[in-house]
Design a protein around this motif. Structure first.
Motif, PDB file in Angstrom:
ATOM      1  N   PHE A   1       0.824  -1.207   0.000  1.00  0.00           N
ATOM      2  CA  PHE A   1       0.000   0.000   0.000  1.00  0.00           C
ATOM      3  C   PHE A   1       0.859   1.259   0.000  1.00  0.00           C
ATOM      4  O   PHE A   1       0.419   2.312  -0.491  1.00  0.00           O
ATOM      5  CB  PHE A   1      -0.939  -0.009   1.211  1.00  0.00           C
ATOM      6  CG  PHE A   1      -2.156  -0.856   1.018  1.00  0.00           C
ATOM      7  CD1 PHE A   1      -3.278  -0.355   0.388  1.00  0.00           C
ATOM      8  CD2 PHE A   1      -2.170  -2.181   1.450  1.00  0.00           C
ATOM      9  CE1 PHE A   1      -4.399  -1.140   0.200  1.00  0.00           C
ATOM     10  CE2 PHE A   1      -3.295  -2.970   1.267  1.00  0.00           C
ATOM     11  CZ  PHE A   1      -4.412  -2.458   0.634  1.00  0.00           C
ATOM     12  N   HIS A   2       2.071   1.169   0.532  1.00  0.00           N
ATOM     13  CA  HIS A   2       2.969   2.323   0.492  1.00  0.00           C
ATOM     14  C   HIS A   2       3.294   2.697  -0.946  1.00  0.00           C
ATOM     15  O   HIS A   2       3.303   3.878  -1.308  1.00  0.00           O
ATOM     16  CB  HIS A   2       4.254   1.998   1.258  1.00  0.00           C
ATOM     17  CG  HIS A   2       5.409   2.887   0.896  1.00  0.00           C
ATOM     18  ND1 HIS A   2       5.506   4.184   1.327  1.00  0.00           N
ATOM     19  CD2 HIS A   2       6.500   2.649   0.119  1.00  0.00           C
ATOM     20  CE1 HIS A   2       6.618   4.717   0.848  1.00  0.00           C
ATOM     21  NE2 HIS A   2       7.244   3.810   0.115  1.00  0.00           N
TER      22      HIS A   2
ATOM     23  N   TRP B   1       0.157   4.250  -2.696  1.00  0.00           N
ATOM     24  CA  TRP B   1      -0.253   5.568  -2.212  1.00  0.00           C
ATOM     25  C   TRP B   1       0.475   6.657  -3.001  1.00  0.00           C
ATOM     26  O   TRP B   1       1.693   6.706  -3.035  1.00  0.00           O
ATOM     27  CB  TRP B   1       0.050   5.715  -0.729  1.00  0.00           C
ATOM     28  CG  TRP B   1      -0.361   7.039  -0.172  1.00  0.00           C
ATOM     29  CD1 TRP B   1       0.444   8.085   0.151  1.00  0.00           C
ATOM     30  CD2 TRP B   1      -1.702   7.465   0.110  1.00  0.00           C
ATOM     31  NE1 TRP B   1      -0.288   9.134   0.614  1.00  0.00           N
ATOM     32  CE2 TRP B   1      -1.621   8.794   0.593  1.00  0.00           C
ATOM     33  CE3 TRP B   1      -2.956   6.862  -0.018  1.00  0.00           C
ATOM     34  CZ2 TRP B   1      -2.752   9.522   0.966  1.00  0.00           C
ATOM     35  CZ3 TRP B   1      -4.080   7.586   0.350  1.00  0.00           C
ATOM     36  CH2 TRP B   1      -3.966   8.897   0.837  1.00  0.00           C
TER      37      TRP B   1
ATOM     38  N   ARG C   1      -3.426  12.115  -5.604  1.00  0.00           N
ATOM     39  CA  ARG C   1      -4.200  11.919  -4.380  1.00  0.00           C
ATOM     40  C   ARG C   1      -5.656  12.323  -4.580  1.00  0.00           C
ATOM     41  O   ARG C   1      -6.571  11.686  -4.036  1.00  0.00           O
ATOM     42  CB  ARG C   1      -3.572  12.715  -3.239  1.00  0.00           C
ATOM     43  CG  ARG C   1      -2.265  12.117  -2.736  1.00  0.00           C
ATOM     44  CD  ARG C   1      -1.622  12.981  -1.666  1.00  0.00           C
ATOM     45  NE  ARG C   1      -0.377  12.378  -1.200  1.00  0.00           N
ATOM     46  CZ  ARG C   1       0.475  12.971  -0.357  1.00  0.00           C
ATOM     47  NH1 ARG C   1       0.189  14.190   0.098  1.00  0.00           N
ATOM     48  NH2 ARG C   1       1.581  12.364   0.010  1.00  0.00           N
TER      49      ARG C   1
END
Length: 414
Positions: A26-27, A30, A37
């Motif tokens: 997930f890092h 992201w 975003r």
């Protein structure tokens, strides 16, 4: 790398927990820029909108069935009570009767009462228009189509268009996929660059014993595995769990706790049984792949050493060995296919038991007046709506396990 510099992050290593591996995955997904975003936030908003529409569609269908059923029943009752009346007169009598019944059962602000009142006004207008045209050959009967169509049929068609039907994605899902494309591309770039940087930082001993083809294959498989795993979890598994919670909450508050409990128990049994059988199939699949490799290897060795086999007259021996390897492979294949059929039977049985239990409760409540026909239709629609995505849960679980292996191979390069 996109945008600014990313923060240092400790990669997952073999032996760490699954949560550490998930955090690493997930890092990378992201985003690090504001635009990406914003895209990710829009994707989550669309996912939540899909959840709301998934609830709105069966609710709209419930109200549509109740509205049409009430009008049809009232018309039949009016026809029996007034056999001498014409079609327009019957329509007027039926709708006025329906309006009186709705006023007695609900408050003046209820949605059903407002809809029936609109239907009554349309019936009066229809009767007046038809009466003025009766002597001039005008139409004999004009059904108030728009009052019956709006709002529930309109809402149901709109929800179906936005969320799609079974096996197909609707407008919101396609827009979400388009918005998510740059995020996956940015994640692919970050993962590839970080792994390539890691390879360049390894010592000379690694590069002297390099296996270029294997490393490139691990790099390609690992990057795609991370992206696919996160996409499956974010846009398939988590939304399905939200759908189950929303459905159970709605059924518990608007219908009966028994109905919500049946849905929860059905799903709670469906998922663990699917995981258990899928795990067993995975173990059998590994054995089957090993036996298949052994069978292919044996055939290849025999053909490459054809002269030696012919020289020692070992054709019969090699053929018997190949036959034995083939039969062992087919035995493993049989159990793999058998467990696949077993998985389908267990899933169908669990859903059938849940549907049967829910129908018994709904019909029992209808016989006592605590639930309506529309409530029963709502329960059946929700069960079908929850069951269709759950049929893919075994595939999602298997894909996540497969991709987890690809990710561990990527981060285990040292």
């Amino acid at each position: 790398m996109e945008g600014g510099k990313s923060k240092e992050f400790t990669l997952w290593r073999p032996g760490d927990s699954r949560w550490s591996m998930a955090a690493s995955a997930f890092h990378y997904v992201w985003p690090t820029t504001g635009i990406l975003r914003a895209r990710l936030a829009a994707c989550f908003i669309l996912v939540m909108a899909e959840r709301a529409i998934n609830l709105a569609a069966p609710v709209a269908f419930k109200h549509l069935v109740e509205m049409l059923g009430d009008v049809t029943t009232a018309a039949a009752t009016a026809a029996a009570a007034h056999p001498e009346a014409g079609p327009l007169r019957l329509l007027h009598i039926a709708v006025r009767s329906l309006l009186s019944s709705a006023e007695a059962q609900s408050g003046s602000g209820s949605t059903q009462l407002q809809a029936v009142a609109g239907l009554a006004a349309a019936a009066n207008t229809t009767a007046s228009a038809a009466a003025s045209d009766a002597g001039t050959g005008g139409i004999e009967f004009l059904a108030p189509f728009w009052v019956l169509f709006y709002p529930w049929a309109f809402v149901y068609l709109g929800a179906f268009f936005l969320r799609g039907g079974s096996g197909s994605e609707g407008l919101l899902a396609n827009i979400r996929d388009i918005l998510y494309i740059p995020i996956t591309q940015a994640a692919f770039c970050r993962i590839s660059c970080d792994v390539f940087k890691h390879l360049l930082a390894l010592d000379l001993n690694f590069h002297v014993h390099r296996k270029t083809g294997q490393i490139m294959r691990i790099l390609d498989r690992g990057t795609s595995s991370i992206q696919d795993t996160v996409s499956i979890v974010l846009f398939n598994v988590i939304p399905q769990m939200i759908d189950v919670l929303v459905a159970c909450t709605y059924l518990a508050t608007r219908m009966q706790l028994w109905v919500a409990g049946i849905v929860m128990v059905t799903v709670s049994s469906y998922i663990p049984l699917t995981i258990i059988i899928t795990e067993r199939r995975g173990k059998i699949r590994k054995v089957m792949n090993a036996l298949d490799n052994e069978r292919e290897s044996r055939a290849t060795d025999v053909l490459l050493n054809y002269e030696t086999v012919k020289y020692f007259c070992n054709e019969t021996f090699e053929l018997a060995g190949y036959d034995k390897a083939t039969r062992q492979y087919q035995a493993a294949e049989y159990w793999q296919l058998a467990f696949l059929s077993l998985l389908s039977m267990v899933q169908s049985m669990v859903v059938w038991v849940g549907l049967a239990g829910g129908l018994i409760v709904c019909i029992w409540a209808c016989s006592r007046g605590s639930l309506t026909v529309g409530d029963t239709v709502l329960f059946i629609t929700m069960m079908q709506q929850l069951y269709v995505p759950l049929t893919y849960f075994g595939s999602y679980y298997r894909q996540v396990r497969h991709h987890r292996g690809g990710g561990s191979g990527l981060w285990g390069v040292n």
